[in-house]
Design a protein around this motif. Structure first.
Motif, short mmCIF file in Angstrom:
data_model
loop_
_atom_site.label_atom_id
_atom_site.label_comp_id
_atom_site.label_asym_id
_atom_site.label_seq_id
_atom_site.Cartn_x
_atom_site.Cartn_y
_atom_site.Cartn_z
N ILE A 169 1.06 -1.17 0.15
CA ILE A 169 -0.16 -0.07 0.17
C ILE A 169 0.66 1.24 0.07
CG2 ILE A 169 -1.32 1.15 1.22
CD1 ILE A 169 -3.25 -0.86 0.02
N LEU A 170 2.23 1.16 0.84
CA LEU A 170 3.07 2.52 0.86
C LEU A 170 3.53 2.27 -0.33
CD1 LEU A 170 4.98 2.19 4.04
CD2 LEU A 170 3.69 3.98 3.25
N MET A 171 4.16 1.69 -1.67
CA MET A 171 4.59 1.78 -2.96
C MET A 171 3.36 2.64 -2.80
SD MET A 171 6.36 -0.96 -5.26
CE MET A 171 4.18 -1.69 -5.36
N VAL A 172 2.53 2.46 -3.45
CA VAL A 172 1.41 2.18 -4.82
C VAL A 172 0.52 3.82 -4.20
CG1 VAL A 172 -1.29 1.64 -4.99
CG2 VAL A 172 0.42 -0.38 -5.06
N THR A 173 0.88 3.96 -2.83
CA THR A 173 -0.05 5.97 -2.45
C THR A 173 0.81 6.16 -2.53
OG1 THR A 173 0.01 4.77 -0.43
CG2 THR A 173 -2.00 3.89 -1.58
#
Length: 398
Positions: free
Chosen positions: A316-320
């Motif tokens: 999620i951190l990478m995507v957002t």
């Protein structure tokens, strides 16, 4: 007639900023309130949500604030507990919602001072309105900033606010011609620095190091700072410090560089969580140290990278955030030759912050929280230049 049309346009643009600021205020208020009531229903006193995992620092701050309220012995890890305690004492209540609203006030103040900082350089610039809209939208939907400021009663929002406010008053003193007298700006800067240090000592240390380097290079380069000189000056100083003063304890934070490395290594030795970076800086020579250190900087700056994904949280951190921050970094890099002295100062504040946290932090969860300080100046820069780009594009079409 033309003047009336221009006035109408300006009023319309100003109204747009006000409406977006209200949207920002509403988003933060509603999310904090919803989390508060869900937390109460789950038996967590309105402090946090149980399914986010990890310890909630807000619980500690609340417990110490209650001790302050009832004149019991308390642990003062930062001034935040004391401030919250006296707030409860003033209103004679144990209300968690009151403390949430206090942090909510911090969110509003952060947005306001960031807009002031943006306006500081873009004064009378026609694209300011567009840049202000972009800045508000970015702050409104920056995932980590939104969650850190609404999940609990963390101290972080006040660290962000005082850090940016220190930057603002420093700019008043040494970069721009302020309308306020020197003594007022100087006293306000000292006050904000004191509060910043009371909330997080190494945030103040980072601010002071970046400001010192800026002043030194301003004198050397006669107000025309070369970014290459900044990098060379910083890396040379850091290398000398690493080789000669590794065990020197800084008086204010009472820690040496070796202490910080040992702290990071101890986390690697005992921690088995899925959000670790697993980057060791305890290396036998400076070459290996720098290779791992730059990797740590990149990971704290825009990580996690695809090969560092270990679970849902890091994904999620990478995507957002990771992809977006990478795009913003490329966008700013391409405009580096347009940077003013103030832009370079903001960039220095960001880079020094990332240099410091990359020494001690090896966790993506903690990193997403810490890197907000370093990204705030960059987001202000991004809003400025992207706003100018959109404004010019719109004028070309019309």
């Amino acid at each position: 007639m033309i003047h009336k049309m221009k006035g109408y346009k300006m009023n319309k643009q100003s109204l747009q900023i006000i409406l977006l600021f209200l949207l920002y205020s509403l988003v933060y208020f509603c999310l904090s309130t919803v989390i508060y009531y869900i937390s109460i229903l789950e038996g967590y006193k309105g402090l946090s949500l149980p399914f986010f995992g990890g310890a909630d620092d807000g619980v500690f701050y609340y417990d110490q604030a209650l001790n302050v309220l009832y004149n019991l012995p308390y642990i003062l890890s930062s001034v935040h507990s004391l401030v919250l305690g006296y707030l409860l004492k003033f209103f004679q209540t144990e209300s968690v919602f009151l403390l949430r609203m206090f942090n909510y006030l911090g969110s509003l103040l952060l947005m306001i001072i960031s807009l002031f900082l943006l306006n500081k350089e873009m004064y009378q610039n026609k694209s300011f309105q567009t840049s202000a809209v972009i800045l508000i939208l970015v702050f409104c939907f920056y995932p980590s900033l939104l969650l850190i400021n609404t999940l609990s009663i963390f101290r972080d929002i006040w660290i962000y606010f005082y850090f940016i406010t220190c930057t603002y008053f420093f700019a008043n003193l040494f970069i721009f011609k302020s309308k306020w007298p020197f003594i007022i700006n100087f006293c306000l800067l000292l006050s904000m620095m004191f509060l910043l240090g009371s909330y997080r000592k190494y945030a103040l240390l980072s601010f002071m190091i970046a400001s010192f380097i800026f002043l030194v290079l301003s004198i050397i380069d006669k107000k025309n700072i070369k970014f290459r000189k900044f990098i060379l000056f910083t890396l040379t100083s850091f290398t000398i410090f690493y080789l000669c003063l590794k065990s020197y304890k800084f008086p204010y934070i009472n820690l040496s560089f070796q202490d910080v490395l040992a702290y990071r290594q101890s986390g690697l030795d005992i921690y088995s969580g899925g959000s670790q970076m697993w980057i060791s800086l305890d290396q036998p020579n400076i070459v290996l140290f720098y290779l791992n250190y730059f990797y740590s900087m990149a990971s704290n700056f825009i990580g996690p990278f695809p090969w560092q994904i270990t679970g849902f949280t890091t994904l999620i951190l990478m995507v957002t955030e990771g992809f977006l921050f990478l795009m913003i970094s490329i966008f700013l890099f391409r405009r580096r030759k347009l940077f003013s002295e103030f832009d370079k100062y903001l960039l220095m504040q960001s880079l020094i912050w990332f240099m410091l946290i990359s020494i001690s932090n090896d966790n993506f969860g903690t990193g997403s929280r810490l890197r907000i300080v370093g990204w705030l100046p960059l987001l202000i820069l991004f809003a400025k230049y992207y706003g100018e780009k959109l404004f010019q594009k719109k004028n070309m079409i019309s």
